[in-house]
Design a protein around this motif. Structure first.
Motif, PDB file in Angstrom:
ATOM      1  N   ALA A  64      -4.247  10.248  -9.373  1.00 20.18           N
ATOM      2  CA  ALA A  64      -5.377   9.265  -9.191  1.00 20.18           C
ATOM      3  C   ALA A  64      -5.004   8.119  -9.858  1.00 20.18           C
ATOM      4  O   ALA A  64      -3.895   7.878 -10.430  1.00 20.18           O
ATOM      5  N   GLU A  65      -5.816   6.847  -9.645  1.00 19.06           N
ATOM      6  CA  GLU A  65      -5.625   5.673 -10.425  1.00 19.06           C
ATOM      7  C   GLU A  65      -6.866   4.881 -10.665  1.00 19.06           C
ATOM      8  O   GLU A  65      -7.766   4.943  -9.914  1.00 19.06           O
ATOM      9  N   ILE A  66      -6.854   3.917 -11.572  1.00 17.80           N
ATOM     10  CA  ILE A  66      -7.787   3.192 -11.861  1.00 17.80           C
ATOM     11  C   ILE A  66      -7.597   1.564 -11.824  1.00 17.80           C
ATOM     12  O   ILE A  66      -6.277   1.241 -12.335  1.00 17.80           O
ATOM     13  N   TYR A  67      -8.395   0.675 -11.222  1.00 20.33           N
ATOM     14  CA  TYR A  67      -8.248  -0.562 -10.873  1.00 20.33           C
ATOM     15  C   TYR A  67      -9.330  -1.368 -11.716  1.00 20.33           C
ATOM     16  O   TYR A  67     -10.350  -1.095 -11.510  1.00 20.33           O
ATOM     17  N   PHE A  68      -8.817  -2.414 -12.339  1.00 16.14           N
ATOM     18  CA  PHE A  68      -9.899  -3.248 -13.009  1.00 16.14           C
ATOM     19  C   PHE A  68      -9.677  -4.796 -12.631  1.00 16.14           C
ATOM     20  O   PHE A  68      -8.533  -5.316 -12.742  1.00 16.14           O
ATOM     21  N   GLY A  75       4.686   8.232  -8.972  1.00 16.52           N
ATOM     22  CA  GLY A  75       5.663   7.642  -8.142  1.00 16.52           C
ATOM     23  C   GLY A  75       4.998   6.874  -6.783  1.00 16.52           C
ATOM     24  O   GLY A  75       3.746   6.901  -6.870  1.00 16.52           O
ATOM     25  N   HIS A  76       5.655   6.223  -6.195  1.00  8.39           N
ATOM     26  CA  HIS A  76       5.106   5.588  -5.127  1.00  8.39           C
ATOM     27  C   HIS A  76       5.938   6.039  -3.501  1.00  8.39           C
ATOM     28  O   HIS A  76       7.033   5.891  -3.648  1.00  8.39           O
ATOM     29  N   ASN A  77       5.009   6.133  -2.718  1.00  6.31           N
ATOM     30  CA  ASN A  77       5.564   6.663  -1.444  1.00  6.31           C
ATOM     31  C   ASN A  77       5.081   5.623  -0.345  1.00  6.31           C
ATOM     32  O   ASN A  77       3.940   5.522  -0.043  1.00  6.31           O
ATOM     33  N   ALA A  79      -4.442   7.188  -0.233  1.00  2.53           N
ATOM     34  CA  ALA A  79      -3.348   6.004  -0.111  1.00  2.53           C
ATOM     35  C   ALA A  79      -4.247   4.586  -0.568  1.00  2.53           C
ATOM     36  O   ALA A  79      -5.479   4.751  -0.182  1.00  2.53           O
ATOM     37  N   HIS A  80      -3.610   3.896  -1.197  1.00  2.48           N
ATOM     38  CA  HIS A  80      -4.451   2.377  -1.456  1.00  2.48           C
ATOM     39  C   HIS A  80      -3.578   1.251  -1.469  1.00  2.48           C
ATOM     40  O   HIS A  80      -2.516   1.251  -1.452  1.00  2.48           O
ATOM     41  N   ARG A  81      -4.406   0.223  -0.732  1.00  3.92           N
ATOM     42  CA  ARG A  81      -3.842  -1.007  -0.639  1.00  3.92           C
ATOM     43  C   ARG A  81      -5.004  -2.145  -1.250  1.00  3.92           C
ATOM     44  O   ARG A  81      -6.275  -1.910  -0.805  1.00  3.92           O
ATOM     45  N   GLY A 133       0.678  -1.268   0.007  1.00  2.00           N
ATOM     46  CA  GLY A 133      -0.028  -0.074  -0.040  1.00  2.00           C
ATOM     47  C   GLY A 133       0.788   1.175  -0.043  1.00  2.00           C
ATOM     48  O   GLY A 133       1.990   1.241   0.469  1.00  2.00           O
ATOM     49  N   HIS A 134       0.599   2.169  -0.579  1.00  2.00           N
ATOM     50  CA  HIS A 134       1.119   3.405  -0.651  1.00  2.00           C
ATOM     51  C   HIS A 134       0.248   4.805  -1.199  1.00  2.00           C
ATOM     52  O   HIS A 134      -0.905   4.655  -1.737  1.00  2.00           O
ATOM     53  N   TYR A 135       0.769   6.056  -0.835  1.00  2.00           N
ATOM     54  CA  TYR A 135       0.380   7.202  -1.437  1.00  2.00           C
ATOM     55  C   TYR A 135       1.316   7.245  -2.501  1.00  2.00           C
ATOM     56  O   TYR A 135       2.411   6.701  -2.909  1.00  2.00           O
ATOM     57  N   HIS A 136       0.632   8.029  -3.561  1.00  2.00           N
ATOM     58  CA  HIS A 136       1.527   8.307  -4.830  1.00  2.00           C
ATOM     59  C   HIS A 136       2.613   9.401  -4.277  1.00  2.00           C
ATOM     60  O   HIS A 136       2.143  10.467  -3.630  1.00  2.00           O
ATOM     61  N   GLU A 137       3.711   9.525  -4.882  1.00  2.00           N
ATOM     62  CA  GLU A 137       4.580  10.284  -4.670  1.00  2.00           C
ATOM     63  C   GLU A 137       4.159  11.601  -4.976  1.00  2.00           C
ATOM     64  O   GLU A 137       4.414  12.755  -4.146  1.00  2.00           O
TER      65      GLU A 137
HETATM   66 ZN    ZN Z   1      -0.954   3.360  -6.699  1.00  2.00          ZN
END
Ligand code: ZN
Ligand code: PAN
Length: 192
Positions: free
Chosen positions: A98-102, A159-161, A137-139, A89-93
């Motif tokens: 945003a992000e999309i998951y399928f 990026g990934h934080n 943040a997402h996991r 899991g992370h916040y984006h740097e």
């Molecule tokens: Zn992400």
């Protein structure tokens, strides 16, 4: 004539868990994230076996705002104590990316939170398209008995934080309680 980046296809072959053409792969075993699980006794006991928790198969595109990074995550089924296998899991740097998951195989939860204390979670199953808005943040958590497989796409410069999440985790943890999936408070998280 301007030289444009060339369009291309990528093929994910689910039966073999491979991407063609092959890109950067990330493999996370328990030893890569052992401290993130609540039940440290159970985590230590599983370390000899050191199960594979998830793999990420990246399509390689330039890491800038013009491009869209995309990848497949395969999150395996299993538990550490009563807590289901999950991604770090992370916040984006760049926080507001945003992000999309399928989801196309298996089932799970998408756990999200903001830095000022909002929390949300979504169920995912084959066909679900989930939107992770800017600043969350997402996991993902595999709550089923088969690999949970999803596609992700996000701005190339995101990026990934991992820092903050690595230390205290999310507000909530997803656990098995007598055969049902339960969202419980994370004891490490400071509740105000
Ligand atoms: Zn992400
Ligand atoms: C996903 C994740 C992937 C693995 O592609 O990076 O599922 O999770 P962690 O990065 O938290 O280990 C994504 O959200 N990219 O931005």
């Amino acid at each position: 004539m301007t030289k444009h980046f060339k369009p291309f296809n990528t093929l994910y072959i689910d039966s073999q868990s491979i991407l063609e053409p092959k890109g950067k792969e990330i493999t996370r075993r328990l030893s890569d994230m052992v401290e993130m699980y609540q039940d440290q006794e159970a985590a230590q006991a599983l370390l000899d076996e050191n199960p594979l928790i998830y793999e990420v198969f990246n399509v390689e595109v330039p890491e800038n705002i013009e491009h869209i990074q995309h990848c497949i995550t395969v999150l395996y089924p299993g538990k550490v104590g009563e807590e289901f296998f999950m991604t770090k899991g992370h916040y984006h740097e760049i926080l507001n990316r945003a992000e999309i998951y399928f989801c196309f195989k298996g089932e799970g939860k998408l756990v999200m939170q903001t830095q000022d204390g909002d929390y949300d979670e979504l169920d995912m199953k084959p066909g679900t398209i989930s939107y992770v808005p800017p600043n969350w943040a997402h996991r993902t958590v595999n709550t089923g008995n088969e690999p949970f497989v999803f596609f992700a796409a996000y701005p190339g410069d995101a990026g990934h934080n991992y820092g903050e999440i690595e230390k205290i985790g999310f507000k909530k943890v997803i656990v098995n309680e007598a055969g049902t999936v339960k969202t419980a408070d994370n004891p490490r998280y400071q509740f105000s």
